[in-house]
Scaffold this motif. Structure first.
Motif, PDB file in Angstrom:
ATOM      1  N   GLU A  59      35.293  21.270  43.321  1.00 20.09           N
ATOM      2  CA  GLU A  59      34.514  20.285  42.564  1.00 20.09           C
ATOM      3  C   GLU A  59      35.067  20.205  41.149  1.00 20.09           C
ATOM      4  O   GLU A  59      35.253  21.232  40.484  1.00 20.09           O
ATOM      5  N   ALA A  62      33.295  18.712  34.184  1.00 24.84           N
ATOM      6  CA  ALA A  62      33.753  18.393  32.832  1.00 24.84           C
ATOM      7  C   ALA A  62      33.570  19.589  31.889  1.00 24.84           C
ATOM      8  O   ALA A  62      32.563  20.279  31.934  1.00 24.84           O
ATOM      9  N   ARG A  63      34.567  19.798  31.032  1.00 23.82           N
ATOM     10  CA  ARG A  63      34.493  20.829  29.995  1.00 23.82           C
ATOM     11  C   ARG A  63      34.929  20.226  28.672  1.00 23.82           C
ATOM     12  O   ARG A  63      36.015  19.638  28.587  1.00 23.82           O
ATOM     13  N   ASN A 117      31.396  14.233  39.976  1.00 25.60           N
ATOM     14  CA  ASN A 117      29.998  13.831  39.809  1.00 25.60           C
ATOM     15  C   ASN A 117      29.873  12.430  39.217  1.00 25.60           C
ATOM     16  O   ASN A 117      30.474  12.117  38.189  1.00 25.60           O
ATOM     17  N   ASP A 179      24.112  15.486  45.952  1.00 21.87           N
ATOM     18  CA  ASP A 179      24.162  16.710  45.140  1.00 21.87           C
ATOM     19  C   ASP A 179      22.740  17.166  44.798  1.00 21.87           C
ATOM     20  O   ASP A 179      21.826  16.346  44.722  1.00 21.87           O
ATOM     21  N   ASP A 180      22.588  18.466  44.586  1.00 21.53           N
ATOM     22  CA  ASP A 180      21.301  19.026  44.160  1.00 21.53           C
ATOM     23  C   ASP A 180      20.195  18.698  45.160  1.00 21.53           C
ATOM     24  O   ASP A 180      19.038  18.462  44.768  1.00 21.53           O
ATOM     25  N   GLU A 239      25.548  33.472  44.637  1.00 16.83           N
ATOM     26  CA  GLU A 239      25.930  34.536  43.698  1.00 16.83           C
ATOM     27  C   GLU A 239      26.061  35.913  44.339  1.00 16.83           C
ATOM     28  O   GLU A 239      26.625  36.820  43.733  1.00 16.83           O
ATOM     29  N   PHE A 258      29.495  31.643  42.123  1.00 15.99           N
ATOM     30  CA  PHE A 258      30.188  32.703  41.399  1.00 15.99           C
ATOM     31  C   PHE A 258      30.602  33.855  42.314  1.00 15.99           C
ATOM     32  O   PHE A 258      31.507  34.608  41.983  1.00 15.99           O
TER      33      PHE A 258
HETATM   34  P1  C2E Z   1      26.411  20.259  39.457  1.00 21.64           P
HETATM   35  O1  C2E Z   1      27.206  19.040  39.846  1.00 21.64           O
HETATM   36  O2  C2E Z   1      25.299  20.654  40.358  1.00 21.64           O
HETATM   37  O3  C2E Z   1      27.504  21.396  39.323  1.00 21.64           O
HETATM   38  C1  C2E Z   1      27.272  22.740  39.616  1.00 21.64           C
HETATM   39  C2  C2E Z   1      26.989  23.531  38.380  1.00 21.64           C
HETATM   40  O4  C2E Z   1      26.569  24.848  38.749  1.00 21.64           O
HETATM   41  C3  C2E Z   1      28.200  23.735  37.461  1.00 21.64           C
HETATM   42  O5  C2E Z   1      27.714  23.847  36.136  1.00 21.64           O
HETATM   43  C4  C2E Z   1      28.725  25.089  37.921  1.00 21.64           C
HETATM   44  O6  C2E Z   1      29.496  25.751  36.954  1.00 21.64           O
HETATM   45  C5  C2E Z   1      27.440  25.812  38.184  1.00 21.64           C
HETATM   46  N1  C2E Z   1      27.576  26.892  39.146  1.00 21.64           N
HETATM   47  C6  C2E Z   1      28.350  26.932  40.253  1.00 21.64           C
HETATM   48  N2  C2E Z   1      28.196  28.086  40.912  1.00 21.64           N
HETATM   49  C7  C2E Z   1      27.282  28.802  40.215  1.00 21.64           C
HETATM   50  C8  C2E Z   1      26.685  30.094  40.394  1.00 21.64           C
HETATM   51  O7  C2E Z   1      26.963  30.827  41.363  1.00 21.64           O
HETATM   52  N3  C2E Z   1      25.792  30.513  39.464  1.00 21.64           N
HETATM   53  C9  C2E Z   1      25.450  29.726  38.391  1.00 21.64           C
HETATM   54  N4  C2E Z   1      24.570  30.219  37.512  1.00 21.64           N
HETATM   55  N5  C2E Z   1      25.979  28.503  38.195  1.00 21.64           N
HETATM   56  C10 C2E Z   1      26.878  28.047  39.098  1.00 21.64           C
HETATM   57  P2  C2E Z   1      28.339  22.972  34.959  1.00 21.64           P
HETATM   58  O8  C2E Z   1      29.820  22.880  35.118  1.00 21.64           O
HETATM   59  O9  C2E Z   1      27.773  23.517  33.709  1.00 21.64           O
HETATM   60  O10 C2E Z   1      27.766  21.531  35.223  1.00 21.64           O
HETATM   61  C11 C2E Z   1      26.396  21.264  35.111  1.00 21.64           C
HETATM   62  C12 C2E Z   1      26.072  19.875  35.589  1.00 21.64           C
HETATM   63  O11 C2E Z   1      26.650  18.901  34.714  1.00 21.64           O
HETATM   64  C13 C2E Z   1      26.645  19.541  36.964  1.00 21.64           C
HETATM   65  O12 C2E Z   1      25.824  20.073  37.964  1.00 21.64           O
HETATM   66  C14 C2E Z   1      26.662  18.030  36.922  1.00 21.64           C
HETATM   67  O13 C2E Z   1      25.377  17.516  37.250  1.00 21.64           O
HETATM   68  C15 C2E Z   1      26.951  17.746  35.466  1.00 21.64           C
HETATM   69  N6  C2E Z   1      28.378  17.394  35.306  1.00 21.64           N
HETATM   70  C16 C2E Z   1      29.442  18.208  35.134  1.00 21.64           C
HETATM   71  N7  C2E Z   1      30.591  17.491  35.049  1.00 21.64           N
HETATM   72  C17 C2E Z   1      30.239  16.184  35.179  1.00 21.64           C
HETATM   73  C18 C2E Z   1      30.969  14.940  35.177  1.00 21.64           C
HETATM   74  O14 C2E Z   1      32.189  14.874  35.081  1.00 21.64           O
HETATM   75  N8  C2E Z   1      30.229  13.792  35.325  1.00 21.64           N
HETATM   76  C19 C2E Z   1      28.869  13.813  35.491  1.00 21.64           C
HETATM   77  N9  C2E Z   1      28.226  12.645  35.640  1.00 21.64           N
HETATM   78  N10 C2E Z   1      28.154  14.960  35.514  1.00 21.64           N
HETATM   79  C20 C2E Z   1      28.835  16.127  35.355  1.00 21.64           C
END
Ligand code: C2E
Ligand code: MG
Ligand code: MG
Ligand code: MG
Length: 284
Positions: A59, A62-63, A117, A179-180, A239, A258
């Motif tokens: 997947e 974005a960072r 996403n 998703d979600d 996890e 993770f």
């Molecule tokens: P998401 O699409 O549900 O992505 C999964 C999030 O859960 C990611 O956080 C990932 O790092 C985190 N994650 C994965 N495995 C684990 C785990 O085992 N434990 C924990 N605690 N976390 C885990 P991230 O990268 O911070 O992204 C958060 C949300 O931001 C994403 O949820 C998505 O909804 C949004 N996002 C990120 N990049 C983009 C993008 O390019 N465009 C859009 N529209 N939304 C984005």
């Protein structure tokens, strides 16, 4: 007298900025600068088969990397990008970067998929499918390798249009993931509104699967729903090994979290996939 003048000026400035009349270097200006300079970059979290632990895809996430090396969470800047009409430029920039960084990986292995996403509002915006496919082609990314993740956290405003758009994406060779899953405020309406190939069960339920019977039963129900809709079910946010055992028991075939790997920059993702190929596969 000079101190008096400074105090007066800061008073005037404070008054104006409290009323939103001046905006010293706002977050939006910072985001535009970050987009222009390529400081908003893709990371990739690998997705694994729960059957034999091989990598089935990844997947793109974005960072925002600040010049001082610290980063801002997408949970903070994605809502800003949505509000300020920067959500298309953001994902298009990430796709172009992904094309440069991992295009070869996808072209070399048709079985690998890359998801990214897209917000429900973005999906429904006028001309989105054309804009997206144009960018995908410009990025040199193979369409058949790509999956659009549409979150259930935000409602789908127009079910008819969503069905039409998802059908059109399928014709163009693109796949869709819900998703979600399980978090939707509109119950299970996303299943109605989207012609989807994957159902990604939210971390919230995965967290609970080893802790309480309610979560276990809910995941069981989501798996059954997903399968009856012909979707492949994916668990997100895994996890622990204990969770893996339960999820395999429930018949879930793919997962990310993770316990396997955090999101990685492209070079580390490539390394991980190459290492996995050299190792004999470990049976689950
Ligand atoms: P998401 O699409 O549900 O992505 C999964 C999030 O859960 C990611 O956080 C990932 O790092 C985190 N994650 C994965 N495995 C684990 C785990 O085992 N434990 C924990 N605690 N976390 C885990 P991230 O990268 O911070 O992204 C958060 C949300 O931001 C994403 O949820 C998505 O909804 C949004 N996002 C990120 N990049 C983009 C993008 O390019 N465009 C859009 N529209 N939304 C984005
Ligand atoms: Mg996602
Ligand atoms: Mg998710
Ligand atoms: Mg989630």
């Amino acid at each position: 007298a000079i101190l008096g003048f400074a105090a007066l000026m800061s008073g005037v400035f404070g008054f104006l900025s409290a009323r939103g009349l001046v905006r010293p270097a706002s977050r939006l200006d910072e985001m535009d600068e970050a987009l222009a300079k390529g400081h908003i970059q893709p990371h990739f979290q690998p997705l694994f088969s729960l059957e034999d632990n091989h990598v089935t895809g990844f997947e793109m996430l974005a960072r925002w990397i600040k010049p001082d090396g610290t980063s801002i969470s997408p949970a903070v800047f994605i809502p800003l990008a949505e509000d300020e009409h920067r959500i298309d430029p953001l994902i298009f920039s990430l796709l172009i970067q992904a094309g440069e960084q991992i295009g070869n990986l996808l072209r070399a292995d048709a079985a690998l998929k890359m998801s990214f996403n897209i917000t429900p509002a973005q999906l429904l915006s006028d001309g989105f499918v054309e804009r997206l496919t144009k960018q995908i082609d410009a990025a040199g990314l193979p369409r058949h390798s790509l999956v659009l993740e549409i979150t259930e956290r935000q409602p789908i405003a127009d079910v008819e249009k969503a069905l039409m758009v998802s059908g059109r994406l399928a014709e163009l060779g693109l796949r869709i993931a819900i998703d979600d899953a399980g978090t939707g405020h509109n119950g299970l309406s996303s299943l109605h509104a989207l012609q989807a190939n994957y159902l990604k069960i939210d971390k919230y339920f995965i967290d609970g699967v080893t802790l309480n019977r309610k979560s276990f039963v809910l995941v069981e129900a989501l798996v059954s729903l997903g399968e009856q809709f012909g979707m492949t079910v994916i668990a997100e946010g895994i996890e622990s090994e204990d969770q893996l055992v339960k999820l395999r028991e429930l018949g879930i075939r793919e997962g990310q979290g993770f316990v396997f790997s955090r999101p990685l920059p492209a070079n580390q993702l490539v390394k991980l996939i190459e290492e996995k190929k050299r190792q004999p596969m470990r049976a689950a």
